[in-house]
Scaffold this active site. Structure first.
Site, mmCIF file in Angstrom:
data_model
loop_
_atom_site.group_PDB
_atom_site.id
_atom_site.type_symbol
_atom_site.label_atom_id
_atom_site.label_comp_id
_atom_site.label_asym_id
_atom_site.label_seq_id
_atom_site.Cartn_x
_atom_site.Cartn_y
_atom_site.Cartn_z
ATOM 1 N N CYS A 79 0.831 -1.206 0.000
ATOM 2 C CA CYS A 79 0.000 0.000 0.000
ATOM 3 C C CYS A 79 0.874 1.269 0.000
ATOM 4 C CB CYS A 79 -0.988 -0.019 1.165
ATOM 5 S SG CYS A 79 -2.377 1.097 0.912
ATOM 6 N N HIS A 167 -3.799 -5.103 0.690
ATOM 7 C CA HIS A 167 -3.285 -5.583 1.984
ATOM 8 C C HIS A 167 -3.356 -7.103 2.047
ATOM 9 C CE1 HIS A 167 -2.781 -1.750 4.158
ATOM 10 N NE2 HIS A 167 -3.729 -1.326 3.342
ATOM 11 N N GLU A 169 -2.300 -8.967 4.398
ATOM 12 C CA GLU A 169 -2.352 -9.434 5.791
ATOM 13 C C GLU A 169 -3.756 -9.553 6.345
ATOM 14 O OE1 GLU A 169 -1.838 -4.891 6.055
ATOM 15 O OE2 GLU A 169 -1.329 -6.524 4.693
ATOM 16 N N SER A 221 -0.231 -13.247 37.943
ATOM 17 C CA SER A 221 -1.591 -12.710 37.962
ATOM 18 C C SER A 221 -2.627 -13.810 37.794
ATOM 19 C CB SER A 221 -1.755 -11.705 36.819
ATOM 20 O OG SER A 221 -1.674 -12.389 35.582
ATOM 21 N N SER A 226 1.909 -14.007 32.367
ATOM 22 C CA SER A 226 2.796 -14.165 33.531
ATOM 23 C C SER A 226 3.069 -15.647 33.806
ATOM 24 C CB SER A 226 2.221 -13.477 34.768
ATOM 25 O OG SER A 226 1.052 -14.119 35.226
#
Length: 509
Positions: A79, A167, A169, A221, A226
């Site tokens: 693009c 695009h 993606e 957490s 984590s």
């Protein structure tokens, strides 16, 4: 050395998505601002230029230095990237007669060109630009066109330089992944060896070398990031890792005990801290959401700091920071105004004079889950919905009391368990219950009641940036309403939130 693709970011909303698509091909890539990327070395196999909200004709249009890249290695402009490669190398980009936005089909494809290998004619692509490439530079050759866009894709003769106006993606470009594979594998020669197992092997070796015999403390957490960070660190340094899990009185029902239990079964060295009363006392009478967040963040730091100081000679703070947080903090438009406080944990490293170690800082969320699976972490933990750092504190839309926490925990448990029992949990990105600052009249038996209202919230999303409310079955919603009203003392009305993000947010505060 790990081979990689560099993605230069011009501020497009889709840049992270390019990165994720490349990673899904088991090819490692890194995203950098167009004006601040590392020196090109032998590990860089190719470069992708992202889209941009700018026009190449703008006075302040992003202008990257491609002197070490163009003509010297594979380069794909997407693009804005394609328009840049045209406009500043002898071609011309002009405003489009009609804004080229939405679905289109490639009417012409040069199927002998490596970029369009195994891509079918008439394939659907997604356009999103207000300018068009009116004239290509000399030595640039058209390799794809739509009915309206003649220069939909080009190659520079004598170079491995390509440009595409669409695009690849996004989901709407149906063979976009194949095109990206053609570029990163066939043009760039990447080996597709970036896998969860290779990441674990490399990361554990790097952690061992970096940390040696140093001690690390990490705040858990109960969430995916984590937990995976803790297991990786544990694999590298074993007993030198201490994990701290704080009960702030705003967790889900029975979560503290069940999470501690599951961590201990994973072989982690975990200290559980019951700090409920401190949080409740400090939050008493506070209704402003931002003040609540600040108090919860401050109290967490104080409790964590106090516990960490009981451990001798700690030198490192482990964090579950992931790649989107890193990208966000060095974006094209300057550092993000607010990095999520539960990743940045409000200045803990400075306060505790610790160095920071972030084992997941190169991974996207879906990759964290794949690495967790390869590490043998239970699917129940890896598939957990995101849960806000301040917990139920921002789902009680008024001042916080232990009684309100109890009411919300009970209602939330019924809703979340119901989603699991009905096979709906994994179809939802995030779900929860909000306790509203509203009382309503009801009837129970022959008694008139004046009790609390709760709102159920369930959204579908891929990354939390946008979200849509989930069309849960009426029978399920009826059952949840019935159970919550009958079983949770203090609630006599249940509503379902049918707002999307944007304009609403996922949480209410």
């Amino acid at each position: 050395m790990q081979e990689k693709i560099l993605i230069l970011d011009f501020g497009s909303q889709y840049t992270q998505l390019i990165g994720r698509r490349v990673r899904e091909l088991n090819v490692y890539c890194e995203i950098y601002p167009f004006n601040h990327y590392p020196e090109i070395d032998e590990t860089v196999k190719g470069v992708i230029l992202s889209g941009s909200p700018y026009s190449v004709r703008d006075e302040n249009a992003p202008k990257p230095d491609l002197s070490a890249i163009k003509g010297k290695m594979p380069l794909l402009g997407v693009c804005y990237g394609a328009q840049y490669l045209s406009h500043f190398f002898g071609g011309e980009v002009l405003p489009s007669n009609s804004r080229e936005y939405g679905r289109a089909n490639l009417e012409f494809i040069d199927q002998n060109n490596i970029l369009f290998k195994q891509i079918s004619r008439h394939t659907q692509v997604w356009m999103s630009h207000g300018d068009t490439i009116d004239r290509l530079p000399e030595s640039y050759k058209i390799i794809a066109s739509t009915a309206d866009v003649k220069n939909a894709a080009f190659v520079v003769e004598g170079e491995q330089t390509f440009g595409i106006q669409f695009h690849p993606e996004v989901y709407h470009t149906t063979e976009g992944t194949q095109l990206l594979k053609n570029f990163v594998v066939d043009v760039c020669g990447c080996k597709q060896d970036w896998t969860p197992d290779s990441f674990i092997e490399t990361t554990v070796a790097e952690l061992k070398a970096k940390l040696g015999d140093d001690k690390v403390v990490l705040g858990l957490s109960g969430g995916v990031d984590s937990s995976v960070a803790a297991v990786l660190l544990n694999k590298a340094i074993g007993k030198n890792l201490t994990c701290i899990f704080v009960d702030n009185g705003l967790l889900r029902k029975d979560e503290f005990a069940s999470v501690i239990d599951s961590y201990q079964h994973m072989g982690l060295n975990v200290i559980g801290v019951d700090a409920r009363q401190k949080f409740w006392n400090d939050l008493a009478g506070v209704t402003d959401p931002e003040k609540k967040r600040k108090i919860i963040g401050r109290d967490f730091i104080e409790v964590f700091d106090e516990e960490a100081h009981k451990i001798q000679d700690v030198k490192w703070l482990g964090q579950g920071t992931i790649y989107p947080d890193v990208i966000e903090s060095v974006s094209v438009n300057g550092p993000s105004a607010t990095i999520k406080s539960h990743h940045n944990v409000g200045g803990l490293p400075e306060k505790m004079k610790l160095k920071v170690v972030e084992p997941l800082k190169l991974l996207f969320k879906d990759e964290v889950r794949r690495v967790g699976k390869a590490l043998g972490i239970k699917p129940e933990l890896l598939g957990r919905h995101p849960f806000p750092g301040p917990g139920l504190g921002i789902r009680i839309l008024s001042d916080i009391t232990p009684e309100k926490v109890r009411i919300l925990q009970e209602a939330d448990a019924i809703f979340i368990n119901g989603l699991r029992e009905w096979g709906l949990y994994d179809k939802v990105w995030q779900a929860g219950v909000m306790l509203l600052p509203v009382q309503s009249v009801g009837v129970m038996g022959d008694e008139r009641t004046y009790e609390n209202v709760v709102a159920l919230r369930a959204v579908a999303s891929t990354d939390g940036m946008t979200a849509d409310w989930v069309h849960l079955p009426y029978e399920f919603l009826a059952k949840m309403s019935n159970e919550i009203i009958n079983k949770v003392r203090g609630i006599n009305r249940v509503v379902y939130d049918i707002s999307s993000k944007p304009p609403a947010t996922i949480e209410w505060e």
